[in-house]
Design a protein around this motif. Structure first.
Motif, PDB file in Angstrom:
ATOM      1  N   PRO A 192       5.006  44.694 -22.062  1.00  0.00           N
ATOM      2  CA  PRO A 192       6.375  44.533 -22.541  1.00  0.00           C
ATOM      3  C   PRO A 192       6.394  44.495 -24.062  1.00  0.00           C
ATOM      4  O   PRO A 192       5.414  44.119 -24.686  1.00  0.00           O
ATOM      5  CB  PRO A 192       6.799  43.188 -21.955  1.00  0.00           C
ATOM      6  N   MET A 193       7.515  44.899 -24.628  1.00  0.00           N
ATOM      7  CA  MET A 193       7.608  44.966 -26.076  1.00  0.00           C
ATOM      8  C   MET A 193       7.687  43.559 -26.648  1.00  0.00           C
ATOM      9  O   MET A 193       8.585  42.791 -26.320  1.00  0.00           O
ATOM     10  CB  MET A 193       8.824  45.768 -26.500  1.00  0.00           C
ATOM     11  N   GLU A 194       6.709  43.227 -27.460  1.00  0.00           N
ATOM     12  CA  GLU A 194       6.702  41.916 -28.101  1.00  0.00           C
ATOM     13  C   GLU A 194       6.014  42.011 -29.454  1.00  0.00           C
ATOM     14  O   GLU A 194       5.176  42.880 -29.667  1.00  0.00           O
ATOM     15  CB  GLU A 194       6.017  40.869 -27.219  1.00  0.00           C
ATOM     16  N   MET A 195       6.426  41.136 -30.353  1.00  0.00           N
ATOM     17  CA  MET A 195       5.842  41.092 -31.682  1.00  0.00           C
ATOM     18  C   MET A 195       5.554  39.643 -32.005  1.00  0.00           C
ATOM     19  O   MET A 195       6.371  38.758 -31.739  1.00  0.00           O
ATOM     20  CB  MET A 195       6.804  41.675 -32.714  1.00  0.00           C
ATOM     21  N   ARG A 196       4.401  39.406 -32.562  1.00  0.00           N
ATOM     22  CA  ARG A 196       3.959  38.062 -32.896  1.00  0.00           C
ATOM     23  C   ARG A 196       3.504  38.047 -34.345  1.00  0.00           C
ATOM     24  O   ARG A 196       2.697  38.857 -34.738  1.00  0.00           O
ATOM     25  CB  ARG A 196       2.791  37.728 -31.981  1.00  0.00           C
ATOM     26  N   MET A 197       4.067  37.149 -35.148  1.00  0.00           N
ATOM     27  CA  MET A 197       3.628  36.959 -36.533  1.00  0.00           C
ATOM     28  C   MET A 197       3.314  35.481 -36.691  1.00  0.00           C
ATOM     29  O   MET A 197       4.218  34.653 -36.745  1.00  0.00           O
ATOM     30  CB  MET A 197       4.709  37.376 -37.527  1.00  0.00           C
ATOM     31  N   GLY A 198       2.019  35.189 -36.723  1.00  0.00           N
ATOM     32  CA  GLY A 198       1.612  33.777 -36.800  1.00  0.00           C
ATOM     33  C   GLY A 198       2.070  33.060 -35.552  1.00  0.00           C
ATOM     34  O   GLY A 198       1.745  33.442 -34.439  1.00  0.00           O
ATOM     35  N   SER A 199       2.912  32.044 -35.708  1.00  0.00           N
ATOM     36  CA  SER A 199       3.393  31.285 -34.553  1.00  0.00           C
ATOM     37  C   SER A 199       4.762  31.762 -34.082  1.00  0.00           C
ATOM     38  O   SER A 199       5.294  31.236 -33.113  1.00  0.00           O
ATOM     39  CB  SER A 199       3.449  29.791 -34.902  1.00  0.00           C
ATOM     40  N   VAL A 200       5.362  32.760 -34.740  1.00  0.00           N
ATOM     41  CA  VAL A 200       6.682  33.275 -34.355  1.00  0.00           C
ATOM     42  C   VAL A 200       6.503  34.491 -33.450  1.00  0.00           C
ATOM     43  O   VAL A 200       5.760  35.406 -33.773  1.00  0.00           O
ATOM     44  CB  VAL A 200       7.507  33.657 -35.615  1.00  0.00           C
ATOM     45  N   ALA A 201       7.206  34.470 -32.310  1.00  0.00           N
ATOM     46  CA  ALA A 201       7.093  35.586 -31.366  1.00  0.00           C
ATOM     47  C   ALA A 201       8.469  36.044 -30.927  1.00  0.00           C
ATOM     48  O   ALA A 201       9.388  35.233 -30.769  1.00  0.00           O
ATOM     49  CB  ALA A 201       6.278  35.168 -30.154  1.00  0.00           C
ATOM     50  N   THR A 202       8.632  37.345 -30.782  1.00  0.00           N
ATOM     51  CA  THR A 202       9.847  37.928 -30.214  1.00  0.00           C
ATOM     52  C   THR A 202       9.430  38.894 -29.122  1.00  0.00           C
ATOM     53  O   THR A 202       8.383  39.525 -29.202  1.00  0.00           O
ATOM     54  CB  THR A 202      10.689  38.682 -31.266  1.00  0.00           C
ATOM     55  N   SER A 203      10.252  39.021 -28.092  1.00  0.00           N
ATOM     56  CA  SER A 203       9.934  39.966 -27.028  1.00  0.00           C
ATOM     57  C   SER A 203      11.227  40.547 -26.469  1.00  0.00           C
ATOM     58  O   SER A 203      12.285  39.940 -26.564  1.00  0.00           O
ATOM     59  CB  SER A 203       9.120  39.302 -25.923  1.00  0.00           C
ATOM     60  N   THR A 204      11.101  41.714 -25.903  1.00  0.00           N
ATOM     61  CA  THR A 204      12.232  42.392 -25.279  1.00  0.00           C
ATOM     62  C   THR A 204      11.779  42.859 -23.913  1.00  0.00           C
ATOM     63  O   THR A 204      10.736  43.501 -23.775  1.00  0.00           O
ATOM     64  CB  THR A 204      12.673  43.610 -26.103  1.00  0.00           C
ATOM     65  N   SER A 205      12.544  42.541 -22.908  1.00  0.00           N
ATOM     66  CA  SER A 205      12.215  42.980 -21.560  1.00  0.00           C
ATOM     67  C   SER A 205      12.768  44.379 -21.363  1.00  0.00           C
ATOM     68  O   SER A 205      13.921  44.654 -21.675  1.00  0.00           O
ATOM     69  CB  SER A 205      12.830  42.013 -20.541  1.00  0.00           C
ATOM     70  N   MET A 206      11.943  45.258 -20.844  1.00  0.00           N
ATOM     71  CA  MET A 206      12.351  46.646 -20.624  1.00  0.00           C
ATOM     72  C   MET A 206      12.618  46.904 -19.149  1.00  0.00           C
ATOM     73  O   MET A 206      12.723  48.029 -18.717  1.00  0.00           O
ATOM     74  CB  MET A 206      11.264  47.606 -21.121  1.00  0.00           C
ATOM     75  N   SER A 207      12.692  45.840 -18.341  1.00  0.00           N
ATOM     76  CA  SER A 207      12.883  46.038 -16.904  1.00  0.00           C
ATOM     77  C   SER A 207      14.309  46.502 -16.635  1.00  0.00           C
ATOM     78  O   SER A 207      15.255  46.134 -17.320  1.00  0.00           O
ATOM     79  CB  SER A 207      12.594  44.747 -16.147  1.00  0.00           C
ATOM     80  N   THR A 208      14.428  47.341 -15.618  1.00  0.00           N
ATOM     81  CA  THR A 208      15.742  47.831 -15.206  1.00  0.00           C
ATOM     82  C   THR A 208      15.858  47.640 -13.712  1.00  0.00           C
ATOM     83  O   THR A 208      14.902  47.816 -12.963  1.00  0.00           O
ATOM     84  CB  THR A 208      15.927  49.331 -15.526  1.00  0.00           C
ATOM     85  N   SER A 209      17.010  47.245 -13.275  1.00  0.00           N
ATOM     86  CA  SER A 209      17.248  47.124 -11.839  1.00  0.00           C
ATOM     87  C   SER A 209      18.283  48.157 -11.449  1.00  0.00           C
ATOM     88  O   SER A 209      19.092  48.594 -12.254  1.00  0.00           O
ATOM     89  CB  SER A 209      17.725  45.708 -11.500  1.00  0.00           C
ATOM     90  N   SER A 210      18.283  48.508 -10.180  1.00  0.00           N
ATOM     91  CA  SER A 210      19.178  49.571  -9.732  1.00  0.00           C
ATOM     92  C   SER A 210      20.637  49.169  -9.858  1.00  0.00           C
ATOM     93  O   SER A 210      21.511  50.009 -10.009  1.00  0.00           O
ATOM     94  CB  SER A 210      18.857  49.970  -8.293  1.00  0.00           C
ATOM     95  N   SER A 211      20.938  47.867  -9.813  1.00  0.00           N
ATOM     96  CA  SER A 211      22.333  47.449  -9.914  1.00  0.00           C
ATOM     97  C   SER A 211      22.865  47.595 -11.332  1.00  0.00           C
ATOM     98  O   SER A 211      24.067  47.762 -11.522  1.00  0.00           O
ATOM     99  CB  SER A 211      22.485  46.000  -9.431  1.00  0.00           C
ATOM    100  N   SER A 212      22.002  47.531 -12.369  1.00  0.00           N
ATOM    101  CA  SER A 212      22.487  47.632 -13.739  1.00  0.00           C
ATOM    102  C   SER A 212      22.392  49.061 -14.281  1.00  0.00           C
ATOM    103  O   SER A 212      22.820  49.317 -15.384  1.00  0.00           O
ATOM    104  CB  SER A 212      21.721  46.673 -14.645  1.00  0.00           C
ATOM    105  N   THR A 213      21.807  49.996 -13.520  1.00  0.00           N
ATOM    106  CA  THR A 213      21.667  51.369 -13.972  1.00  0.00           C
ATOM    107  C   THR A 213      22.985  52.093 -13.799  1.00  0.00           C
ATOM    108  O   THR A 213      23.566  52.105 -12.719  1.00  0.00           O
ATOM    109  CB  THR A 213      20.561  52.102 -13.174  1.00  0.00           C
ATOM    110  N   ARG A 214      23.454  52.701 -14.853  1.00  0.00           N
ATOM    111  CA  ARG A 214      24.714  53.446 -14.790  1.00  0.00           C
ATOM    112  C   ARG A 214      24.408  54.858 -14.351  1.00  0.00           C
ATOM    113  O   ARG A 214      23.417  55.442 -14.759  1.00  0.00           O
ATOM    114  CB  ARG A 214      25.396  53.453 -16.153  1.00  0.00           C
TER     115      ARG A 214
END
Length: 179
Positions: free
Chosen positions: A132-154
């Protein structure tokens, strides 16, 4: 069997008679690059070795055939048949050497190897992962979930592009049957 003439400064002309065609290959090279151009001129079968003359504009080639002499002008990478013969008296005849064939400078490229999966990128105290997309700088971390479910797919109609619901059998805009 062909002929080569070194005109100097990295400029060479290769001549070869292939049936009724005369192949002319000009090669211009410098330490950082090389240019090669080939052209074919219908001259007939050679009856004697060709002669080449240095002219103020480049070179002139005299080809001897059963039908008579053919004169070819070479200026840089451009070649053309000419009726001009005045260069013979004042031009300097150049030495030619026999060679097996004109050079070929194109070497086949190796096939590309498959791209390796992206590894975590590390620079100092920074680290990045792609899935999964994540970035860590020292003790700070950010992440983005790339999961998709069929109910949210347009979904969109393939005919008109209008948004449709997963339960639709026909497009409400154009009536296209949805598969």
């Amino acid at each position: 069997m062909g002929y080569v003439c070194e005109l100097g400064s990295g400029y060479s002309i290769y001549l070869d008679n292939q049936g009724t065609q005369t192949m002319i290959t000009t090669v211009m090279s410098s330490p950082s690059q090389q240019q090669q151009t080939s052209s074919s001129i219908s001259t007939g079968v050679w009856t004697a070795p060709p002669k080449i003359f240095r002219t103020p504009m480049g070179a002139a080639i005299e080809i001897f055939t059963a039908q008579g002499e053919v004169f070819i002008s070479v200026q840089g990478n451009a070649t053309s048949v000419t009726s001009e013969t005045s260069f013979i008296g004042s031009a300097q005849q150049m030495q030619m050497q026999q060679v097996a064939s004109a050079p070929s400078f194109s070497t086949p490229m190796e096939p590309m190897s498959p791209m390796l999966p992206m590894q975590p990128l590390k620079m100092g105290n920074m680290q990045m992962n792609m899935n999964p997309m994540e970035m860590r700088m020292g003790s700070v971390a950010t992440s983005t979930s790339m999961s998709t479910s069929s109910s949210s797919t347009r979904r969109f109609c393939s005919q008109c592009g209008k948004a449709i619901e997963p339960s639709d059998r026909f497009c409400s805009n154009c009536g296209h049957h949805l598969a």
